[in-house]
Design a protein around this motif. Structure first.
Motif, mmCIF file in Angstrom:
data_model
loop_
_atom_site.group_PDB
_atom_site.id
_atom_site.type_symbol
_atom_site.label_atom_id
_atom_site.label_comp_id
_atom_site.label_asym_id
_atom_site.label_seq_id
_atom_site.Cartn_x
_atom_site.Cartn_y
_atom_site.Cartn_z
ATOM 1 N N ASN A 83 0.833 -1.198 0.000
ATOM 2 C CA ASN A 83 0.000 0.000 0.000
ATOM 3 C C ASN A 83 0.865 1.245 0.000
ATOM 4 O OD1 ASN A 83 -2.555 -1.297 0.168
ATOM 5 N ND2 ASN A 83 -2.239 -1.634 2.355
ATOM 6 N N ASP A 84 0.365 2.304 -0.619
ATOM 7 C CA ASP A 84 1.062 3.583 -0.604
ATOM 8 C C ASP A 84 0.814 4.275 0.734
ATOM 9 O OD1 ASP A 84 2.316 4.020 -3.303
ATOM 10 O OD2 ASP A 84 0.283 3.455 -3.907
ATOM 11 N N ARG A 85 1.902 4.744 1.361
ATOM 12 C CA ARG A 85 1.855 5.311 2.723
ATOM 13 C C ARG A 85 0.796 6.401 2.854
ATOM 14 N NH1 ARG A 85 2.718 3.534 7.409
ATOM 15 N NH2 ARG A 85 0.863 4.635 7.922
ATOM 16 N N GLU A 86 0.738 7.316 1.892
ATOM 17 C CA GLU A 86 -0.217 8.424 2.029
ATOM 18 C C GLU A 86 -1.660 7.925 2.025
ATOM 19 O OE1 GLU A 86 -0.943 10.666 -2.041
ATOM 20 O OE2 GLU A 86 1.189 10.208 -1.805
ATOM 21 N N LEU A 87 -1.942 6.844 1.295
ATOM 22 C CA LEU A 87 -3.297 6.300 1.284
ATOM 23 C C LEU A 87 -3.583 5.497 2.547
ATOM 24 C CD1 LEU A 87 -3.901 5.309 -2.437
ATOM 25 C CD2 LEU A 87 -4.705 7.320 -1.189
ATOM 26 N N ILE A 88 -2.568 4.864 3.102
ATOM 27 C CA ILE A 88 -2.757 4.163 4.380
ATOM 28 C C ILE A 88 -3.239 5.167 5.427
ATOM 29 C CG2 ILE A 88 -1.587 2.990 6.298
ATOM 30 C CD1 ILE A 88 0.356 1.809 4.209
ATOM 31 N N ASP A 89 -2.548 6.299 5.514
ATOM 32 C CA ASP A 89 -2.899 7.321 6.495
ATOM 33 C C ASP A 89 -4.270 7.920 6.210
ATOM 34 O OD1 ASP A 89 -0.435 6.869 7.684
ATOM 35 O OD2 ASP A 89 0.536 8.556 6.667
ATOM 36 N N LEU A 90 -4.569 8.196 4.949
ATOM 37 C CA LEU A 90 -5.843 8.810 4.580
ATOM 38 C C LEU A 90 -7.014 7.869 4.854
ATOM 39 C CD1 LEU A 90 -7.432 11.148 3.388
ATOM 40 C CD2 LEU A 90 -6.981 10.193 1.113
ATOM 41 N N VAL A 91 -6.887 6.611 4.469
ATOM 42 C CA VAL A 91 -7.974 5.648 4.695
ATOM 43 C C VAL A 91 -8.177 5.436 6.198
ATOM 44 C CG1 VAL A 91 -8.684 3.242 4.399
ATOM 45 C CG2 VAL A 91 -7.790 4.532 2.450
ATOM 46 N N ALA A 92 -7.101 5.378 6.968
ATOM 47 C CA ALA A 92 -7.234 5.233 8.424
ATOM 48 C C ALA A 92 -7.955 6.437 9.014
ATOM 49 C CB ALA A 92 -5.861 5.064 9.069
ATOM 50 N N GLU A 93 -7.603 7.623 8.558
ATOM 51 C CA GLU A 93 -8.272 8.852 9.021
ATOM 52 C C GLU A 93 -9.776 8.792 8.702
ATOM 53 O OE1 GLU A 93 -8.399 13.417 7.392
ATOM 54 O OE2 GLU A 93 -6.424 12.467 7.535
ATOM 55 N N CYS A 94 -10.100 8.394 7.486
ATOM 56 C CA CYS A 94 -11.509 8.313 7.077
ATOM 57 C C CYS A 94 -12.246 7.221 7.849
ATOM 58 C CB CYS A 94 -11.602 8.074 5.577
ATOM 59 S SG CYS A 94 -11.032 9.494 4.600
ATOM 60 N N ALA A 95 -11.578 6.129 8.149
ATOM 61 C CA ALA A 95 -12.197 5.055 8.927
ATOM 62 C C ALA A 95 -12.511 5.537 10.336
ATOM 63 C CB ALA A 95 -11.282 3.834 8.968
ATOM 64 N N GLU A 98 -15.667 7.581 10.209
ATOM 65 C CA GLU A 98 -16.899 6.879 9.816
ATOM 66 C C GLU A 98 -17.637 6.381 11.062
ATOM 67 O OE1 GLU A 98 -19.982 5.394 8.003
ATOM 68 O OE2 GLU A 98 -18.497 6.603 6.959
ATOM 69 N N PRO A 99 -18.863 6.889 11.308
ATOM 70 C CA PRO A 99 -19.586 6.530 12.535
ATOM 71 C C PRO A 99 -19.877 5.029 12.685
ATOM 72 C CG PRO A 99 -20.725 8.286 11.344
ATOM 73 C CD PRO A 99 -19.593 7.841 10.481
ATOM 74 N N THR A 100 -20.046 4.315 11.587
ATOM 75 C CA THR A 100 -20.369 2.885 11.686
ATOM 76 C C THR A 100 -19.135 2.001 11.856
ATOM 77 O OG1 THR A 100 -20.352 2.626 9.284
ATOM 78 C CG2 THR A 100 -22.470 3.155 10.305
ATOM 79 N N CYS A 101 -17.954 2.603 11.798
ATOM 80 C CA CYS A 101 -16.712 1.844 11.948
ATOM 81 C C CYS A 101 -16.365 1.763 13.432
ATOM 82 C CB CYS A 101 -15.582 2.505 11.158
ATOM 83 S SG CYS A 101 -14.084 1.522 11.095
ATOM 84 N N GLY A 154 -21.837 -4.488 6.719
ATOM 85 C CA GLY A 154 -20.435 -4.097 6.593
ATOM 86 C C GLY A 154 -20.162 -3.329 5.307
ATOM 87 N N LEU A 155 -20.984 -3.557 4.295
ATOM 88 C CA LEU A 155 -20.829 -2.824 3.030
ATOM 89 C C LEU A 155 -21.094 -1.329 3.219
ATOM 90 C CD1 LEU A 155 -22.545 -5.296 0.538
ATOM 91 C CD2 LEU A 155 -20.101 -4.844 0.792
ATOM 92 N N GLU A 156 -22.024 -0.997 4.119
ATOM 93 C CA GLU A 156 -22.306 0.410 4.403
ATOM 94 C C GLU A 156 -21.075 1.089 4.996
ATOM 95 O OE1 GLU A 156 -25.845 0.729 6.808
ATOM 96 O OE2 GLU A 156 -26.912 -0.696 5.527
ATOM 97 N N THR A 157 -20.414 0.388 5.906
ATOM 98 C CA THR A 157 -19.199 0.933 6.516
ATOM 99 C C THR A 157 -18.114 1.110 5.453
ATOM 100 O OG1 THR A 157 -19.725 -0.115 8.616
ATOM 101 C CG2 THR A 157 -17.427 0.532 8.269
#
Length: 172
Positions: A83-95, A98-101, A154-157
């Motif tokens: 995985n690309d580092r910047e996307l790892i950080d961005l996806v983690a931030e978005c997760a 996310e209220p359902t996560c 889980g698809l909603e999350t």
């Protein structure tokens, strides 16, 4: 049975899954032809290659032992995902947003390769970025089993995380 006896690789996980075996036309007749369809995976490209080599050696050895001809046809593969580092950080931030996560695990080894890796590597080879993330869900059975099904909430999350990531990548 011999495929299940492949010794593990010292640097990580590998797996083999025989999904289809067929032979013969009727009972009490030795089959003229037989076919095995299987998948081989490894946590890294090195381990995947090791698993393929071991499986082919077993096919060759069995053919020699029974004095029969064989053919191995490669019809797909999956490789190592980086995985690309910047996307790892961005996806983690978005997760985290996310209220359902319920729980965010930023790094976890999946154990084997995924089909997505071929697409991701091609995107990365052309200057793009790639990220593979998994959203957990309750399951009725393990992956690659006939009874496998999962709780689709889980698809909603996953959609929420994906949507947030796309919005941030597009400056929203």
């Amino acid at each position: 049975m011999r495929f299940q006896k492949i010794w593990g690789h010292g640097n990580g996980l590998g797996c083999i899954n025989v999904g289809l075996m067929s032979a013969g036309e009727c009972r009490n007749v030795i089959p003229v032809h037989a076919q095995i369809q299987m998948g081989v995976r490894g946590e890294t490209a090195e381990i995947n290659d090791f698993m393929v080599d071991q499986a082919v050696r077993i096919v060759k050895g069995t053919a020699l032992a029974y004095d029969v001809q064989y053919e191995v046809e490669k019809v797909g593969e999956a490789g190592e995902m980086i995985n690309d580092r910047e996307l790892i950080d961005l996806v983690a931030e978005c997760a985290h947003e996310e209220p359902t996560c319920k729980n965010v695990v930023e790094r976890k080894k999946l154990g084997c390769s995924e089909d997505f890796t071929l697409l991701a590597r091609r995107v990365q080879a052309h200057g793009g970025k790639a990220e593979f993330f998994v959203v957990g869900a309750d399951r009725t059975a393990a992956h690659h089993q006939r009874e496998f099904d999962f709780d689709e909430t889980g698809l909603e999350t996953a959609f929420g995380i994906f949507r947030r990531t796309l919005e941030k990548l597009n400056g929203r």
